[in-house]
Scaffold this active site. Structure first.
Site, PDB file in Angstrom:
ATOM      1  N   CYS A 141      28.816 -10.139  -5.460  1.00  0.00           N
ATOM      2  CA  CYS A 141      29.184 -11.534  -5.226  1.00  0.00           C
ATOM      3  C   CYS A 141      28.393 -12.502  -6.123  1.00  0.00           C
ATOM      4  O   CYS A 141      28.563 -12.500  -7.323  1.00  0.00           O
ATOM      5  CB  CYS A 141      29.065 -11.867  -3.747  1.00  0.00           C
ATOM      6  SG  CYS A 141      30.016 -13.325  -3.287  1.00  0.00           S
ATOM      7  N   HIS A 142      27.514 -13.345  -5.561  1.00  0.00           N
ATOM      8  CA  HIS A 142      26.710 -14.231  -6.400  1.00  0.00           C
ATOM      9  C   HIS A 142      25.549 -13.482  -7.060  1.00  0.00           C
ATOM     10  O   HIS A 142      24.998 -13.947  -8.056  1.00  0.00           O
ATOM     11  CB  HIS A 142      26.136 -15.390  -5.578  1.00  0.00           C
ATOM     12  CG  HIS A 142      27.135 -16.450  -5.247  1.00  0.00           C
ATOM     13  ND1 HIS A 142      27.990 -16.358  -4.175  1.00  0.00           N
ATOM     14  CD2 HIS A 142      27.431 -17.627  -5.864  1.00  0.00           C
ATOM     15  CE1 HIS A 142      28.761 -17.435  -4.137  1.00  0.00           C
ATOM     16  NE2 HIS A 142      28.449 -18.216  -5.146  1.00  0.00           N
ATOM     17  N   GLU A 174      34.517 -20.200  -6.141  1.00  0.00           N
ATOM     18  CA  GLU A 174      33.507 -21.244  -5.877  1.00  0.00           C
ATOM     19  C   GLU A 174      34.176 -22.602  -5.684  1.00  0.00           C
ATOM     20  O   GLU A 174      33.807 -23.382  -4.805  1.00  0.00           O
ATOM     21  CB  GLU A 174      32.517 -21.315  -7.041  1.00  0.00           C
ATOM     22  CG  GLU A 174      31.204 -21.980  -6.700  1.00  0.00           C
ATOM     23  CD  GLU A 174      30.300 -21.123  -5.822  1.00  0.00           C
ATOM     24  OE1 GLU A 174      30.371 -21.279  -4.586  1.00  0.00           O
ATOM     25  OE2 GLU A 174      29.527 -20.314  -6.358  1.00  0.00           O
TER      26      GLU A 174
END
Length: 233
Positions: A133-134, A164
């Protein structure tokens, strides 16, 4: 002997300049942990050590059994983390390093010199490097001993600009993982055909996942790379 995995969580609990809590994202630890817990020896670290902040929004969002059970039964996993810096120089003691996403890592891990050194040490010691993910943002500026970027020329994925944007948080993060990794990899960033779709990219020892839906796939890819894949969780 069971393979050893160093799992890295964020210590950061505030979302940019917004008055909103953040941290690591529940299913992105719960699902890989569920797959790996009985097959590997897992050590959990964070920049500050101690309790790593769990993003409350991820508790709301994650209603699946694996996440709910993890939240209820495994709080010692994230409430008693070790300090990240204590693992510098110890890549030889592990088989893989895995970074859990959430918005937190964007603030305290993406440009963290200790984290970058650890990733370089793990990579150059022939170990598995994984993130979801991030968290693949932690890879964008990792330089190897020869000065080259770790992700240069490698396919990689992470939370996308469009995802996002849909969350309304493009301005809350220091930079966008997709943009940074697209540049660092030399245009090799890939993503699922649809928003929030599962995408796991395996480039040899480098494993990245796009979003929460990719967490199980990342766990399975780590298991496979470690040779502990039993075909099911």
């Amino acid at each position: 002997m069971a393979p050893k995995i160093l799992v890295v969580l964020t210590s950061h609990n505030k979302l940019g300049n917004l008055d909103k809590p953040t941290g690591w994202y529940l299913p992105e630890l719960a699902h890989p942990y569920h797959i790996l817990r009985n097959k590997a020896d897992i050590t959990v670290a964070s920049p500050k050590g101690g309790e790593a902040p769990l993003d409350p929004a991820s508790i709301e969002a994650a209603k699946d059994d694996v996440s709910v059970n993890f939240l209820k039964n495994d709080e010692q996993v994230w409430k008693n983390t070790q300090k990240l810096e204590t693992f510098v120089g110890k890549a030889k003691d592990f088989d893989a390093i895995f970074y859990v996403g959430g918005h937190g890592p964007m603030f305290d891990l993406a440009d963290n010199p200790t984290s970058q050194q650890l990733i370089r040490e793990f990579w150059e010691a022939g170990k598995i490097v994984a993130a979801v993910c991030h968290a693949p943002a932690v890879l964008y500026n990792v330089k190897l001993s020869d000065g080259s970027l770790l992700v240069a020329g490698k396919e990689v994925t992470a939370f996308t600009n469009a995802e996002e944007e849909q969350m309304g948080l493009s301005k809350a993060v220091p930079f966008l993982p997709e943009d940074a990794l697209q540049k660092a990899s030399g245009g090799r960033f890939v993503k699922a055909a649809e928003l929030w779709g599962e995408k796991v990219v395996v480039q040899g020892r480098l494993i990245t996942g796009q979003n929460p839906a990719s967490a199980t796939g990342v766990g399975k890819a780590i298991a496979k790379a470690l040779g502990i894949d039993s075909g099911s969780s």
